[in-house]
Write a protein that holds these residues in place. Structure first.
Motif, PDB file in Angstrom:
ATOM      1  N   THR A 296      16.815  15.770  21.560  1.00  0.00           N
ATOM      2  CA  THR A 296      17.230  15.630  20.162  1.00  0.00           C
ATOM      3  C   THR A 296      17.379  14.156  19.790  1.00  0.00           C
ATOM      4  O   THR A 296      16.908  13.717  18.731  1.00  0.00           O
ATOM      5  CB  THR A 296      18.562  16.368  19.928  1.00  0.00           C
ATOM      6  OG1 THR A 296      18.382  17.758  20.213  1.00  0.00           O
ATOM      7  CG2 THR A 296      19.023  16.208  18.489  1.00  0.00           C
ATOM      8  N   TYR A 297      18.045  13.376  20.657  1.00  0.00           N
ATOM      9  CA  TYR A 297      18.156  11.940  20.414  1.00  0.00           C
ATOM     10  C   TYR A 297      16.774  11.293  20.288  1.00  0.00           C
ATOM     11  O   TYR A 297      16.526  10.484  19.394  1.00  0.00           O
ATOM     12  CB  TYR A 297      18.907  11.267  21.570  1.00  0.00           C
ATOM     13  CG  TYR A 297      20.406  11.458  21.570  1.00  0.00           C
ATOM     14  CD1 TYR A 297      21.099  11.823  20.421  1.00  0.00           C
ATOM     15  CD2 TYR A 297      21.152  11.262  22.731  1.00  0.00           C
ATOM     16  CE1 TYR A 297      22.467  12.000  20.427  1.00  0.00           C
ATOM     17  CE2 TYR A 297      22.528  11.418  22.749  1.00  0.00           C
ATOM     18  CZ  TYR A 297      23.172  11.790  21.598  1.00  0.00           C
ATOM     19  OH  TYR A 297      24.535  11.953  21.605  1.00  0.00           O
ATOM     20  N   TYR A 298      15.895  11.658  21.198  1.00  0.00           N
ATOM     21  CA  TYR A 298      14.565  11.048  21.221  1.00  0.00           C
ATOM     22  C   TYR A 298      13.796  11.363  19.934  1.00  0.00           C
ATOM     23  O   TYR A 298      13.212  10.467  19.308  1.00  0.00           O
ATOM     24  CB  TYR A 298      13.787  11.535  22.441  1.00  0.00           C
ATOM     25  CG  TYR A 298      12.335  11.152  22.431  1.00  0.00           C
ATOM     26  CD1 TYR A 298      11.925   9.845  22.694  1.00  0.00           C
ATOM     27  CD2 TYR A 298      11.346  12.099  22.145  1.00  0.00           C
ATOM     28  CE1 TYR A 298      10.589   9.483  22.666  1.00  0.00           C
ATOM     29  CE2 TYR A 298      10.010  11.755  22.129  1.00  0.00           C
ATOM     30  CZ  TYR A 298       9.634  10.441  22.384  1.00  0.00           C
ATOM     31  OH  TYR A 298       8.308  10.090  22.354  1.00  0.00           O
ATOM     32  N   LEU A 299      13.796  12.627  19.545  1.00  0.00           N
ATOM     33  CA  LEU A 299      13.022  13.024  18.374  1.00  0.00           C
ATOM     34  C   LEU A 299      13.554  12.368  17.108  1.00  0.00           C
ATOM     35  O   LEU A 299      12.775  11.918  16.252  1.00  0.00           O
ATOM     36  CB  LEU A 299      13.041  14.542  18.227  1.00  0.00           C
ATOM     37  CG  LEU A 299      12.275  15.342  19.291  1.00  0.00           C
ATOM     38  CD1 LEU A 299      12.500  16.840  19.107  1.00  0.00           C
ATOM     39  CD2 LEU A 299      10.789  15.021  19.246  1.00  0.00           C
ATOM     40  N   GLN A 300      14.874  12.283  16.969  1.00  0.00           N
ATOM     41  CA  GLN A 300      15.438  11.744  15.727  1.00  0.00           C
ATOM     42  C   GLN A 300      15.497  10.218  15.733  1.00  0.00           C
ATOM     43  O   GLN A 300      15.120   9.577  14.746  1.00  0.00           O
ATOM     44  CB  GLN A 300      16.837  12.327  15.512  1.00  0.00           C
ATOM     45  CG  GLN A 300      16.832  13.821  15.212  1.00  0.00           C
ATOM     46  CD  GLN A 300      18.169  14.327  14.699  1.00  0.00           C
ATOM     47  OE1 GLN A 300      18.975  13.561  14.187  1.00  0.00           O
ATOM     48  NE2 GLN A 300      18.403  15.623  14.827  1.00  0.00           N
ATOM     49  N   ALA A 301      15.973   9.628  16.833  1.00  0.00           N
ATOM     50  CA  ALA A 301      16.178   8.174  16.855  1.00  0.00           C
ATOM     51  C   ALA A 301      14.893   7.404  17.153  1.00  0.00           C
ATOM     52  O   ALA A 301      14.659   6.333  16.589  1.00  0.00           O
ATOM     53  CB  ALA A 301      17.246   7.819  17.887  1.00  0.00           C
ATOM     54  N   SER A 302      14.045   7.954  18.033  1.00  0.00           N
ATOM     55  CA  SER A 302      12.844   7.214  18.442  1.00  0.00           C
ATOM     56  C   SER A 302      11.616   7.579  17.619  1.00  0.00           C
ATOM     57  O   SER A 302      10.804   6.711  17.292  1.00  0.00           O
ATOM     58  CB  SER A 302      12.565   7.464  19.932  1.00  0.00           C
ATOM     59  OG  SER A 302      13.646   7.011  20.731  1.00  0.00           O
ATOM     60  N   PHE A 312      12.692  22.626  14.404  1.00  0.00           N
ATOM     61  CA  PHE A 312      11.389  23.284  14.522  1.00  0.00           C
ATOM     62  C   PHE A 312      10.636  22.828  15.770  1.00  0.00           C
ATOM     63  O   PHE A 312       9.839  23.591  16.331  1.00  0.00           O
ATOM     64  CB  PHE A 312      10.544  23.004  13.276  1.00  0.00           C
ATOM     65  CG  PHE A 312      10.860  23.884  12.109  1.00  0.00           C
ATOM     66  CD1 PHE A 312      10.577  25.249  12.157  1.00  0.00           C
ATOM     67  CD2 PHE A 312      11.441  23.368  10.960  1.00  0.00           C
ATOM     68  CE1 PHE A 312      10.867  26.073  11.085  1.00  0.00           C
ATOM     69  CE2 PHE A 312      11.743  24.181   9.882  1.00  0.00           C
ATOM     70  CZ  PHE A 312      11.457  25.535   9.947  1.00  0.00           C
ATOM     71  N   ALA A 313      10.905  21.605  16.220  1.00  0.00           N
ATOM     72  CA  ALA A 313      10.209  21.100  17.407  1.00  0.00           C
ATOM     73  C   ALA A 313      10.547  21.904  18.649  1.00  0.00           C
ATOM     74  O   ALA A 313       9.768  21.935  19.609  1.00  0.00           O
ATOM     75  CB  ALA A 313      10.573  19.624  17.625  1.00  0.00           C
TER      76      ALA A 313
END
Length: 498
Positions: A296-302, A312-313
């Motif tokens: 979750t951190y990776y998808l949103q922050a990065s 959805f991911a």
């Protein structure tokens, strides 16, 4: 007479499967609540005005109450009757969720989250216990636990999906109000489809000293790891609580050996197959919460995903988890047993984590993120149903609730340990990268975050690898595995949930 018997069979069967739908809804509500609030946190913080240091209590208040009271909740369901305990848990959880949704201050929201945890501790083990005592025919039991295990494994991802949608389309408060809707549907199902058989014999008593000891131990354990996550492993307070947890657990075990009415008979956890199942659920819980947190951190922050896109991911992961759960419980576990299926799932989990270590700032979702999540979904679908089914098989009906609570406790403790350890390791990796690549420009900070995620994934792969070896060594072979020496014989007629 034959005609009447035949005519009654579909009704009984239908009621049994509607019981599964009802307890599945309750389980989904409890599991998704551990993650659905995370996505709503920034909006809630902006609305209520609490600090970054305080926001951890929105999550910690729930996990402390839930984790420390699970065994008590499971035993209460054995003593008061499972239908009654189930409905009380649903009503209480709905009221607590409504209070949280209407909160006008930080203190009210924290209190509501703690109250949610209290009723979740009654609701979660009761739901699993009802499943254990309702489905006694092996084929139906496998099918039911496949569905239930899929919900237990996918609930966190569903929470991310639902939380993103509700936060973006409505308001952060609906992440709590939605529980009221689910609870009302489950209450109607409980009233219509769950029956309470008459009990005979003397009424067992609650082991008060054992309850106090184990509740204090679990509270200290969860709080110790939660505090280590925020204050670091050099915090004296963290080690003080962890030491207290160890002492209280030792005293609890000694007390259970002599108690006239033990809260948790040691035979439940000392059975080799059940012990392996509890350990497997704990390790899978540690890995699962790590997946949701850092991806979750990776998808949103990065990668710059919105909360709804992040939810959805995770859909391909959920799809593979459900597929694996159904294939495993209906075809593979009956044929190979947990001794093969759980190590297989753990090995896949390690592979999926190693795939995540390859993610960087230029990775694509379809080519890099989705394949890893699909592997991890199939891994969790192979581990959870087989472990949960084995962990509750052969337990005396009078202790089905507390045995089910031990499953939930294993998952909760595993999640607490996993998040605390992985967060600490990830933070240390990020700090070291920034130190080695000073000055801390935006590019360096972005790459430091990637380095921290990769470290967490690598250690998560280690968790699953240890789980694979442990499960392979501890689980009995198939012919010895699911038929425990004190397992009750399956009756020809289904037993309705107590």
């Amino acid at each position: 007479m034959t005609s009447n018997s035949t005519a009654g069979t579909p009704a009984v069967s239908s009621r049994r499967w509607w019981t599964l739908v009802t307890v599945g809804l309750a389980q989904l509500m409890v599991v998704l609540d551990a993650t659905v609030v995370n996505i709503a946190m920034p909006a809630a913080q902006a609305d209520l005005g609490f600090s970054d240091g305080d926001r951890q209590w929105i999550v910690t208040a729930y996990s402390l109450a839930f984790g420390s009271l699970l065994l008590l909740g499971g035993r209460l369901s054995d003593l008061m009757g499972r239908k009654r305990a189930f409905i009380i848990g649903l009503v209480g959880f709905a009221i607590a969720s409504a209070l949280g949704g209407a909160a006008d201050s930080f203190g009210t929201l924290v209190a509501a989250r703690a109250l949610q945890g209290v009723f979740a501790a009654l609701l979660a083990p009761t739901a699993l216990a009802m499943l254990t005592t309702t489905f006694t025919i092996p084929k139906e039991r496998a099918r039911a636990f496949g569905v239930f295990g899929a919900i237990a494994g996918a609930g966190g991802a569903v929470g991310l999906l639902l939380g993103g949608f509700l936060t973006e389309q409505f308001d952060w408060r609906w992440n709590l109000y939605i529980n009221v809707v689910i609870a009302v549907v489950a209450i109607v199902g409980a009233v219509l489809f769950i029956t309470t058989p008459k009990t005979t014999g003397p009424r067992p008593k609650l082991d008060v000293p054992g309850t106090v000891l184990v509740s204090g131990a679990l509270f200290s354990l969860v709080y110790g790891f939660a505090n280590a996550e925020t204050d670091g492993w050099d915090s004296p307070l963290s080690w003080a609580f962890l030491a207290a947890a160890a002492v209280l657990l030792v005293v609890f075990v000694l007390w259970q050996r002599r108690a006239a009415h033990p809260l948790l008979p040691l035979s439940i956890i000392l059975d080799r197959n059940r012990g392996a199942a509890f350990i497997s659920v704990m390790i899978a819980g540690a890995g699962m919460f790590g997946i949701f947190l850092f991806v979750t951190y990776y998808l949103q922050a990065s990668l710059g995903y919105s909360p709804q896109q992040t939810g959805f991911a995770f859909l391909p992961m959920i799809a593979m988890l459900v597929l694996a759960a159904q294939l495993g419980t209906n075809l593979l576990v009956p044929r190979f047993g947990p001794k093969v299926m759980v190590p297989f799932g753990m090995t896949l989990g390690a592979i999926g984590m190693l795939l995540l270590t390859r993610l960087d700032l230029d990775s694509s979702y379809v080519g890099n993120v989705m394949p890893a999540l699909m592997v991890l979904g199939f891994a969790m679908g192979s581990i959870m149903p087989a472990s949960m089914q084995t962990a509750t098989l052969g337990v005396d009906r009078a202790f089905a609730g507390v045995a089910s609570a031990t499953v939930n406790t294993s998952q909760q403790v595993g999640g607490s340990i996993g998040v605390a350890l992985l967060n600490t390791l990830a933070a240390s990796a990020a700090t070291a990268y920034v130190t080695d690549n000073a000055p801390p420009t935006p590019e360096v900070l972005a790459q430091a975050a990637i380095q921290s995620y990769q470290t967490a994934y690598f250690w998560g792969a280690g968790f699953f690898a240890v789980g694979a070896v442990t499960a392979a060594l501890l689980f009995r072979r198939r012919n010895q595995g699911l038929a425990l020496h004190h397992a009750p014989e399956a009756s020809a007629e289904p037993v309705l949930a107590r």
